[in-house]
Design a protein around this motif. Structure first.
Motif: not given
Lengths: 242, 242
Positions: A98, A162, B70, B94, B97-98, B101-102, B105-106, B165, B168-169, B172
């Motif tokens: 992964r 980025v 927390l 910002s 944008k990060r 992109l991630i 891509s994935v 996968v 896992a994201l 994000i």
DNA sequence: CTTGACATACTTGTATGGTAGAGGCCATCA
DNA sequence: TGATGGCCTCTACCATACAAGTATGTCAAG
């Protein structure tokens, strides 16, 4: 008893960390200490991390210890079983696949962007980092090389335009980092890694996107291609799964 | 006082969540409750989340509340300032944008893998999910559509051969999900999203990787391309940055 | 009216006490 | 000998109490 004892003894490597009150909270310091020790392989998988034992060890109360353990659990480095205990997690092979897929996808994309945005200063930074790595290689400074390796990839990421993507993937890369440490310790692979970095560097310098992409993919996949031999050399670090 | 009050009042939307003892711990339940409310836009950014107030609200002690906060902080949904307070974080442009992109891509890589591994069952699952979405559209069931949208992408991810996968994201994607919710609520975009899903579906069905990739990229980038109008419609959800 | 000091009511961070449940140990029993 | 049930220890989890820092409201001085 032939039954494998699931819980190993708690043996924390060295003495306690310096109790620096530098802004960061106690739980943060404990998290940093434990996570870096797990990543660097100094804390073996299946080691029991009892809250009480850790309290004594750090000479603090259970509260910050607990918070650190929970964060480690969220990061996937520690497994917390209710009313049973907390243990350092073995590295999961499926988790590695992964993480590898994510890292590869993202870093290749970052590389593409970095090349289109490349500047002379950027190329110079990479060249400087490479020469640093060669110095570390000569003096066999493994840990320094590891960080310079990180830096090399971070420089490329930062050039993408980025910001912060590399850091955003930190948690996901954790288990990959554990393997990379094992590789550096048990193998003599620094030379190969430097060669790969050089291939990437030259392709970037020449602005050759396809070549850079191939070199980067080849470089990133090295961890997985070497995985079998790493597992064979240090099986106690990995999950036993079919 | 014309000075903008940094901390808004704490107004938690509805009554307390059912105190179901179903396995999961209290802190987990609090985390789920707060995170979903933030993501769905029911808890506005800059809302103060005082530990004490939350204790009263949930009728529990500070400990589990604190642990939940927390975790939310680690996930980037809440900012915890020592000795000052905890607040729902505005959405960072910002950061978007990060995350974009991630995710892009994935998911593109996952799509490529899914197409090479595609099976009739896989295509059938996608088709079924699409028809579900049309039903939700007719009945204007926004939240259900949102989850079906999630599912559509999850099905593709699961077909890649690399498991987990998508999950896992999750952390994000959180801020992207907040924007997607805003988009669904303030705009009438379900129809467009379904069309885009259909384009992706057809390309997958035909095994046309390039077309599927283009369609997926176009689909994923919609969030960013609509961003300006979403910010204009709900500026209180976003960070004020140049 | 402005400004500065101080008391007070907040906030999160840390320490400690109590509870229920899981697992090991050993005596008891078939 | 082998199995079983109760005890006992250890665990993470939750509740409560204390400590330390920050913002704010009040009030007096300039």
């Amino acid at each position: 008893m032939t039954t494998a004892n699931q819980r190993e003894e708690l043996t924390i490597p060295d003495l306690e960390p310096p109790r620096l009150d530098n802004g960061s909270s106690i739980s943060q310091q404990i998290y940093d200490y434990l996570s870096s020790n797990v990543i660097e392989g100094k804390l073996l998988p299946r080691t029991a991390l009892s809250e009480n034992k850790l309290c004594e060890f750090f000479s603090v109360s259970r509260q910050p210890v607990r918070e650190a353990l929970l964060r480690l659990s969220a990061a996937g480095l520690v497994a917390v079983y209710s009313q049973r205990g907390s243990f350092v997690r073995p590295i999961s092979l499926s988790g590695l696949k992964r993480a590898q897929l994510i890292r590869e996808s993202v870093e290749i994309e970052l590389l593409r962007l970095a090349i289109t945005h490349r500047t002379p200063e950027f190329v110079a930074k990479l060249r400087a980092e490479l020469s640093l790595q060669k110095t570390y290689q000569e003096h066999l400074q493994i840990e320094q090389f590891y960080h310079s390796d990180e830096n090399f990839h971070r420089i490329i990421s930062d050039q993408s335009g980025v910001s912060g993507v590399f850091d955003a993937l930190k948690d996901i890369k954790l288990n990959l980092d554990r393997v990379r440490h094992l590789e550096l310790v048990t193998h003599e692979s620094i030379g190969i890694l430097i060669e790969q970095h050089e291939s990437i560097f030259k392709a970037i310098r020449d602005g050759d996107r396809r070549r850079a992409e191939r070199a980067m993919r080849n470089h990133l996949r090295r961890v997985l291609s070497e995985l079998d031999s790493i597992v064979a050399a240090a099986p106690e670090f990995f999950e036993k799964e079919p």
